[in-house]
Scaffold this motif. Structure first.
Motif, mmCIF file in Angstrom:
data_model
loop_
_atom_site.group_PDB
_atom_site.id
_atom_site.type_symbol
_atom_site.label_atom_id
_atom_site.label_comp_id
_atom_site.label_asym_id
_atom_site.label_seq_id
_atom_site.Cartn_x
_atom_site.Cartn_y
_atom_site.Cartn_z
ATOM 1 N N LEU A 138 0.839 -1.204 0.000
ATOM 2 C CA LEU A 138 0.000 0.000 0.000
ATOM 3 C C LEU A 138 0.880 1.262 0.000
ATOM 4 O O LEU A 138 0.557 2.257 -0.648
ATOM 5 N N ARG A 170 -6.103 -3.888 0.375
ATOM 6 C CA ARG A 170 -7.182 -2.887 0.488
ATOM 7 C C ARG A 170 -8.351 -3.450 1.311
ATOM 8 O O ARG A 170 -8.918 -2.756 2.134
ATOM 9 N N ARG A 174 -9.746 -1.922 4.668
ATOM 10 C CA ARG A 174 -11.164 -1.536 4.809
ATOM 11 C C ARG A 174 -11.768 -2.214 6.047
ATOM 12 O O ARG A 174 -12.496 -1.597 6.813
ATOM 13 N N ASP B 3 -11.406 3.581 -0.680
ATOM 14 C CA ASP B 3 -10.100 3.199 -0.136
ATOM 15 C C ASP B 3 -9.000 4.092 -0.697
ATOM 16 O O ASP B 3 -8.083 4.500 0.022
ATOM 17 N N ASP B 4 -9.112 4.388 -2.002
ATOM 18 C CA ASP B 4 -8.090 5.227 -2.636
ATOM 19 C C ASP B 4 -8.035 6.605 -1.984
ATOM 20 O O ASP B 4 -6.948 7.154 -1.741
#
Lengths: 180, 173
Positions: A138, A170, A174, B3-4
């Motif tokens: 990330l 991701r 999340r 998320d970005d």
């Protein structure tokens, strides 16, 4: 041995011997990348990032003799220290918040700044919970803005594998972050 | 938020004062370490110096061994002052071991010859460290000596004691 290893070994030995000029040069070169990393890890919370930066640099200068350039770059070593410092901050923050219950009257007065701050804290907490592999991929993608091909080349994996890894990272982020 | 959006870093301004302050603090830490290393080295040197002094002053000093050396008898030169007539007792003429040995050879009386050989041997051994000559004289002494003189006595030198002991063992066999 690569040039980086030779250069960083020379700098480390000079700093360990008490050479101020060597330390200043190293510090100037590494401060901005480390600050960017710490800010990203802290969800852009300036006060938390400042605390983490301070602890990281003081720890680094105290333990400079333990830095082994053959095991990784100085930047990577600093990021490792910063990651540990952030995790410690997260733990102590959780303990503090568990002791401090909000008053009933304060619950209704929530402004935009507080929402942003709370979101940043959740980002920092979520990143701190991620496994190192997810955090690395990330970081490369969002902080260093590298393409999937570059990450694949760096990690020695296929692009497909990196895309899959990014997807899992991701999802993990999340999940750790929770619903907005 | 996606998320970005969450993961993309927000633009922030650099905290230059913190950077300068941290540089000063880390340099201070380096200086402190350098000073500590210097103090440590000086401390080790001082410790070694004090330890050396301690060893020099506190270690037990061995008792001094005093060697008493008797001056060799020197025959007075003829015409020297000691030859001048005095009113006191007549001084005894001191002979060299070679002269004593010669006298012993000339003396027909066995007991007297043995006594002179022994004196010559003592002088050869004690004053001239001439072991070969001492051995020769002691052997002659033992050949001429009375049986009573063949017994080991406290006055005997180490060489004479050894020779007497050897003679005793020979006669015992």
């Amino acid at each position: 041995m690569t040039d980086r290893v030779w250069r960083e070994r020379g700098l480390r030995d000079a700093v360990a011997a008490g050479d101020d000029a060597a330390w200043r040069a190293w510090y100037e070169a590494e401060y901005a990348p480390l600050e960017a990393y710490v800010l990203w890890r802290c969800g852009s919370l300036r006060d938390l990032a400042d605390d983490v930066l301070q602890d990281t640099w003081l720890t680094a200068v105290r333990r400079i003799r333990r830095f082994d350039p053959a095991a990784g770059s100085f930047h990577g070593w600093l990021c490792g220290i910063a990651g540990n410092v952030i995790r410690n901050h997260q733990r102590s923050r959780r303990r503090r918040s568990a002791r401090q219950e909000p008053l009933n009257g304060e619950l209704g007065r929530v402004d935009a700044g507080a929402i942003d701050r709370e979101r940043s804290e959740r980002i920092a907490a979520a990143l701190a919970q991620l496994p190192e592999r997810y955090e690395t991929v990330l970081r490369m993608k969002y902080l260093e803005r590298r393409t999937v091909a570059e990450i694949a080349n760096e990690c020695g994996e296929t692009e497909k594998a990196i895309e899959s890894l990014l997807s899992r990272a991701r999802s993990a982020f999340r999940e750790a972050y929770g619903d907005d | 938020m996606t998320d970005d959006e969450l993961l993309t870093p927000k633009p922030t301004t650099a905290n230059e004062s913190l950077k300068a302050e941290l540089l000063a603090r880390t340099e201070g830490r380096l200086r402190f370490d350098r000073r500590m290393r210097f103090v440590g080295r000086v401390g080790i040197c001082a410790f070694c110096f004090v330890a050396g002094l301690g060893v020099a002053f506190l270690r037990p000093v061995p008792e001094p061994t005093i060697l008493y050396v008797q001056a060799p008898p020197v025959a007075d030169a003829p015409g020297s002052r000691s030859d001048a007539p005095t009113n006191g007792p007549v001084p005894r003429v001191v002979l060299s071991p070679a002269e004593l040995e010669l006298e012993a050879e000339k003396t027909p009386v066995k007991a007297e010859s043995a006594r002179r050989f022994r004196e010559a041997g003592d002088l050869y051994l004690s004053y001239y460290a001439d072991y070969k000559a001492a051995l020769r004289c002691y052997r002659n002494f033992l050949d001429d000596a009375d049986p009573a003189d063949l017994r080991i006595t406290p006055d005997d030198t180490w060489l004479l004691t050894s020779l007497k002991r050897a003679r005793e063992q020979e006669s015992a066999q």
